[in-house]
Design a protein around this motif. Sequence first.
Motif, PDB file in Angstrom:
ATOM      1  N   VAL A 232     -14.934  82.501 -54.816  1.00 51.53           N
ATOM      2  CA  VAL A 232     -16.112  81.909 -54.166  1.00 51.53           C
ATOM      3  C   VAL A 232     -15.823  80.472 -53.760  1.00 51.53           C
ATOM      4  O   VAL A 232     -16.218  80.022 -52.679  1.00 51.53           O
ATOM      5  N   LYS A 233     -15.124  79.752 -54.621  1.00 53.63           N
ATOM      6  CA  LYS A 233     -14.799  78.359 -54.315  1.00 53.63           C
ATOM      7  C   LYS A 233     -13.950  78.258 -53.049  1.00 53.63           C
ATOM      8  O   LYS A 233     -14.138  77.356 -52.223  1.00 53.63           O
ATOM      9  N   GLN A 234     -13.023  79.191 -52.897  1.00 53.73           N
ATOM     10  CA  GLN A 234     -12.208  79.176 -51.682  1.00 53.73           C
ATOM     11  C   GLN A 234     -13.073  79.434 -50.441  1.00 53.73           C
ATOM     12  O   GLN A 234     -12.864  78.825 -49.385  1.00 53.73           O
ATOM     13  N   GLN A 235     -14.038  80.321 -50.582  1.00 50.85           N
ATOM     14  CA  GLN A 235     -14.969  80.563 -49.476  1.00 50.85           C
ATOM     15  C   GLN A 235     -15.713  79.284 -49.093  1.00 50.85           C
ATOM     16  O   GLN A 235     -15.819  78.929 -47.917  1.00 50.85           O
ATOM     17  N   ILE A 236     -16.259  78.628 -50.108  1.00 52.10           N
ATOM     18  CA  ILE A 236     -17.064  77.432 -49.856  1.00 52.10           C
ATOM     19  C   ILE A 236     -16.211  76.340 -49.216  1.00 52.10           C
ATOM     20  O   ILE A 236     -16.641  75.666 -48.278  1.00 52.10           O
ATOM     21  N   GLU A 237     -14.991  76.165 -49.717  1.00 56.95           N
ATOM     22  CA  GLU A 237     -14.102  75.147 -49.136  1.00 56.95           C
ATOM     23  C   GLU A 237     -13.780  75.462 -47.686  1.00 56.95           C
ATOM     24  O   GLU A 237     -13.687  74.558 -46.847  1.00 56.95           O
ATOM     25  N   ALA A 238     -13.599  76.746 -47.391  1.00 54.56           N
ATOM     26  CA  ALA A 238     -13.268  77.126 -46.017  1.00 54.56           C
ATOM     27  C   ALA A 238     -14.399  76.809 -45.045  1.00 54.56           C
ATOM     28  O   ALA A 238     -14.165  76.614 -43.853  1.00 54.56           O
ATOM     29  N   LEU A 239     -15.648  76.760 -45.548  1.00 49.75           N
ATOM     30  CA  LEU A 239     -16.770  76.385 -44.684  1.00 49.75           C
ATOM     31  C   LEU A 239     -16.666  74.943 -44.212  1.00 49.75           C
ATOM     32  O   LEU A 239     -17.218  74.571 -43.176  1.00 49.75           O
ATOM     33  N   ASN A 240     -15.993  74.104 -45.023  1.00 45.90           N
ATOM     34  CA  ASN A 240     -15.795  72.694 -44.667  1.00 45.90           C
ATOM     35  C   ASN A 240     -17.122  71.955 -44.521  1.00 45.90           C
ATOM     36  O   ASN A 240     -17.265  71.051 -43.700  1.00 45.90           O
ATOM     37  N   ARG A 241     -18.108  72.321 -45.350  1.00 46.04           N
ATOM     38  CA  ARG A 241     -19.427  71.683 -45.280  1.00 46.04           C
ATOM     39  C   ARG A 241     -19.550  70.511 -46.247  1.00 46.04           C
ATOM     40  O   ARG A 241     -20.272  69.570 -45.980  1.00 46.04           O
ATOM     41  N   TRP A 242     -18.913  70.615 -47.413  1.00 45.47           N
ATOM     42  CA  TRP A 242     -19.086  69.617 -48.461  1.00 45.47           C
ATOM     43  C   TRP A 242     -17.736  69.051 -48.871  1.00 45.47           C
ATOM     44  O   TRP A 242     -16.693  69.695 -48.698  1.00 45.47           O
ATOM     45  N   ASP A 243     -17.751  67.845 -49.426  1.00 45.84           N
ATOM     46  CA  ASP A 243     -16.506  67.290 -49.931  1.00 45.84           C
ATOM     47  C   ASP A 243     -16.142  67.970 -51.243  1.00 45.84           C
ATOM     48  O   ASP A 243     -16.883  68.783 -51.783  1.00 45.84           O
ATOM     49  N   LYS A 244     -14.969  67.624 -51.778  1.00 49.48           N
ATOM     50  CA  LYS A 244     -14.457  68.313 -52.967  1.00 49.48           C
ATOM     51  C   LYS A 244     -15.381  68.144 -54.162  1.00 49.48           C
ATOM     52  O   LYS A 244     -15.548  69.064 -54.970  1.00 49.48           O
ATOM     53  N   ALA A 245     -15.962  66.958 -54.294  1.00 49.63           N
ATOM     54  CA  ALA A 245     -16.846  66.720 -55.441  1.00 49.63           C
ATOM     55  C   ALA A 245     -18.074  67.619 -55.383  1.00 49.63           C
ATOM     56  O   ALA A 245     -18.496  68.180 -56.402  1.00 49.63           O
ATOM     57  N   ASP A 246     -18.667  67.785 -54.203  1.00 51.24           N
ATOM     58  CA  ASP A 246     -19.839  68.651 -54.082  1.00 51.24           C
ATOM     59  C   ASP A 246     -19.468  70.116 -54.282  1.00 51.24           C
ATOM     60  O   ASP A 246     -20.242  70.884 -54.860  1.00 51.24           O
ATOM     61  N   VAL A 247     -18.296  70.514 -53.780  1.00 50.40           N
ATOM     62  CA  VAL A 247     -17.838  71.890 -54.003  1.00 50.40           C
ATOM     63  C   VAL A 247     -17.713  72.158 -55.496  1.00 50.40           C
ATOM     64  O   VAL A 247     -18.114  73.209 -55.998  1.00 50.40           O
ATOM     65  N   LEU A 248     -17.168  71.191 -56.204  1.00 50.24           N
ATOM     66  CA  LEU A 248     -17.017  71.337 -57.650  1.00 50.24           C
ATOM     67  C   LEU A 248     -18.379  71.458 -58.330  1.00 50.24           C
ATOM     68  O   LEU A 248     -18.579  72.291 -59.227  1.00 50.24           O
ATOM     69  N   ARG A 249     -19.359  70.663 -57.914  1.00 47.52           N
ATOM     70  CA  ARG A 249     -20.687  70.701 -58.532  1.00 47.52           C
ATOM     71  C   ARG A 249     -21.377  72.039 -58.247  1.00 47.52           C
ATOM     72  O   ARG A 249     -22.058  72.598 -59.111  1.00 47.52           O
ATOM     73  N   ILE A 250     -21.192  72.576 -57.040  1.00 49.74           N
ATOM     74  CA  ILE A 250     -21.732  73.905 -56.719  1.00 49.74           C
ATOM     75  C   ILE A 250     -21.106  74.948 -57.637  1.00 49.74           C
ATOM     76  O   ILE A 250     -21.791  75.828 -58.179  1.00 49.74           O
ATOM     77  N   THR A 251     -19.790  74.840 -57.824  1.00 48.63           N
ATOM     78  CA  THR A 251     -19.083  75.806 -58.670  1.00 48.63           C
ATOM     79  C   THR A 251     -19.563  75.742 -60.112  1.00 48.63           C
ATOM     80  O   THR A 251     -19.729  76.767 -60.780  1.00 48.63           O
ATOM     81  N   ILE A 252     -19.803  74.528 -60.612  1.00 48.38           N
ATOM     82  CA  ILE A 252     -20.310  74.366 -61.978  1.00 48.38           C
ATOM     83  C   ILE A 252     -21.681  75.028 -62.123  1.00 48.38           C
ATOM     84  O   ILE A 252     -21.961  75.721 -63.105  1.00 48.38           O
ATOM     85  N   ALA A 253     -22.568  74.821 -61.145  1.00 47.54           N
ATOM     86  CA  ALA A 253     -23.901  75.435 -61.191  1.00 47.54           C
ATOM     87  C   ALA A 253     -23.796  76.961 -61.200  1.00 47.54           C
ATOM     88  O   ALA A 253     -24.507  77.643 -61.951  1.00 47.54           O
ATOM     89  N   LEU A 254     -22.907  77.516 -60.375  1.00 46.32           N
ATOM     90  CA  LEU A 254     -22.709  78.964 -60.346  1.00 46.32           C
ATOM     91  C   LEU A 254     -22.157  79.468 -61.675  1.00 46.32           C
ATOM     92  O   LEU A 254     -22.555  80.527 -62.170  1.00 46.32           O
ATOM     93  N   ASP A 255     -21.238  78.716 -62.245  1.00 51.97           N
ATOM     94  CA  ASP A 255     -20.654  79.097 -63.528  1.00 51.97           C
ATOM     95  C   ASP A 255     -21.732  79.197 -64.600  1.00 51.97           C
ATOM     96  O   ASP A 255     -21.786  80.166 -65.375  1.00 51.97           O
TER      97      ASP A 255
END
Length: 678
Positions: free
Chosen positions: A179-202
């Motif tokens: 899922v993280k790779q999907q989100i990064e490929a969207l190129n919508r958020w910086d790395k820190a926000d991608v990480l925070r999204i991943t933590i919430a999903l976890d």
Amino acid sequence: MTIAHGAHADMRVGDGAATAVDQTMVLVVDDNPIDRLHAGALIERNASCKVCYAQNAAEALERLAQGAVSAIVTDLMMEGMSGLDLVRTIRREHPGIPVVLMTAHGSEEVAIEALRVGATDYVPKSRLAVELQPILERVIQAASSVSRWRRGLQGLIRKESQFILDNEPEEIASTLEFVKQQIEALNRWDKADVLRITIALDEALRNAVFHGNLGVSSELRQGDERRFDALVRERAGIAPYRDRRVVLNIFHDPKISGFVIRDQGQGFDVSLAERPIEPDELLRPSGRGLLLMRSFMDEVSFNAAGNEVTMIKRRPPDDRSSAHAAPCPADDWSVLPRTWSDPERLEIEAEPGADDPRTATSDDAPAAVPLPEPEAAGFDLYKALLDRLPDAVCFLDADHRVVYWNEAAERLSGYSRDEALHQLGLLDALKWTDHSGAALEREELPFLQCTARERPAAAHLFLKRKDGRRIWVEVRSTPVRNDRGVLVGGLSTFRDATSSIAVEHAFRQVREAAERDPLTGLANRRHLDRMLDLHLQVLDRDHRPFCLMIADLDHFKQINDAWGHTTGDRALVEFANLLQRQCRAEDLVARFGGEEFMVLFPDHTLETAARIAERLRANTPTATPRELGDRQLYASFGVAQAVPGETPQQLIRRADAALYRAKSLGRDRVEIEDAQAE
């Protein structure tokens, strides 16, 4: 795309060429050498982790520049550059590295801001031994990525995708990697926000597996990690638990990304998710999960059954796609006052205490902003820039009319630019209130205060959107003058601070949780020690008497051995309730540890306190849990009166000596200890 039954569970993730045998480097930052080494020792219990140290933020940044650091664990209250500034710098220069905060009593407000500006997670220092290692493992796992997949994944991204998971923690990790790779490929958020999204999903996925499908209570994990793990393994192999699945549906549209997680368990009372986080819940996995989900996602909601959560993350208004948006027409600027269209310099007053603009660095906001004429070629750019700001921006002229209202203001308030510019009562329509819900007069609003007082103003307020919803916003307003010193209006920014309410409330509750016993809800020893010290000071100064009573349940180990720890805990709670009910509101009832309880009696002599202790002893059998049947609860009591000049430890020793004597004389009795026995 559907992933079922852990199809990617064998994937190894990491930064660069990390493998299963590589050690993950964790940087521990703390100016207290004892705390620093303590945290490092806890981390290195995991053989896959290696620790390096820094005693301040400057050393930490130097160590980061050398590379090879995968995660940071930092204190906040440090000399020199603060932990908050360190978090900001890491977010800017090393956005892919997760930062875990070590929060201590007194640092909550700073920690709140750190979470808002980019920290990944937090651990109360009182819980380091229990929580640091598992939290660090999760954030490192969430932060890991395989960069060589990114280009290929861009071709796999669809508007909708679905993942089906068994009740295995390993599947959560592998699914989140994908899922993280999907989100990064969207190129919508910086790395820190991608990480925070991943933590919430976890957090949400773990709740769906453990609490939802397997029906294992978070209270068990808080009290006994080994029993929790054993029950998880047991239920994962028996019906009906083993047949349940977790479904993760993800959708992306031009404005939002949504994540819907559904389990097949019994659900829960969704009203519990709407109420404020209680002190004892915050330090449990469920409290932590809800806090991080609310903080890192824009919207979190549950279905009526309580077995499905929907989390929404909005696309940032200034993402890369905005560069291709159609430019705003120049004639929109015709609503600005004449002074804005003059080829003059408009001066915006600095915040109180700001440096002299003549000596400002490049990081400081300029004291004066020159604007070109309306017909100038670059004039559209200024409006486009303001419209792309994530914060709402409005300008009120000297007559308090709205003459500029950007796109973020439209989104935040629900009122269009046209409505804002032509609705004279817009500020009144927003129905501003303070934190208590009290309506504010126009003169109390920062928008008007900044021009009336001719200095910057700021406040946190509730506004009522056009759709009727109330949201918590941070408002900052600054008076604007032209070169001749004439006040032409006020420039205001306001941002949605709703998500910070849960964080701020939670950290305030942490302060209380640190002084509460999680099982009984009584004060703990930390709080008791503080109050004993306070009452001894009052005794020395004002000669006001007080007494201390210690109560200990008799033969409590036999109850745990014969009926189990659950019944034993029930007995402790019932006895705690008895003490609480039969003592005054001004008496302090505390759990000292195990089956020992203490009560502090202000303004009572030894004789009075002994009578109360006897009444409590006689009523102890009424606190017997039903599970014990004919086996009744009994307790022994020791009482001592404080004397001037003694320490809390001396007073506790004297009361404990009386308790020991009660035990020696046959239990189920009250004994007293006078000052001469010391």
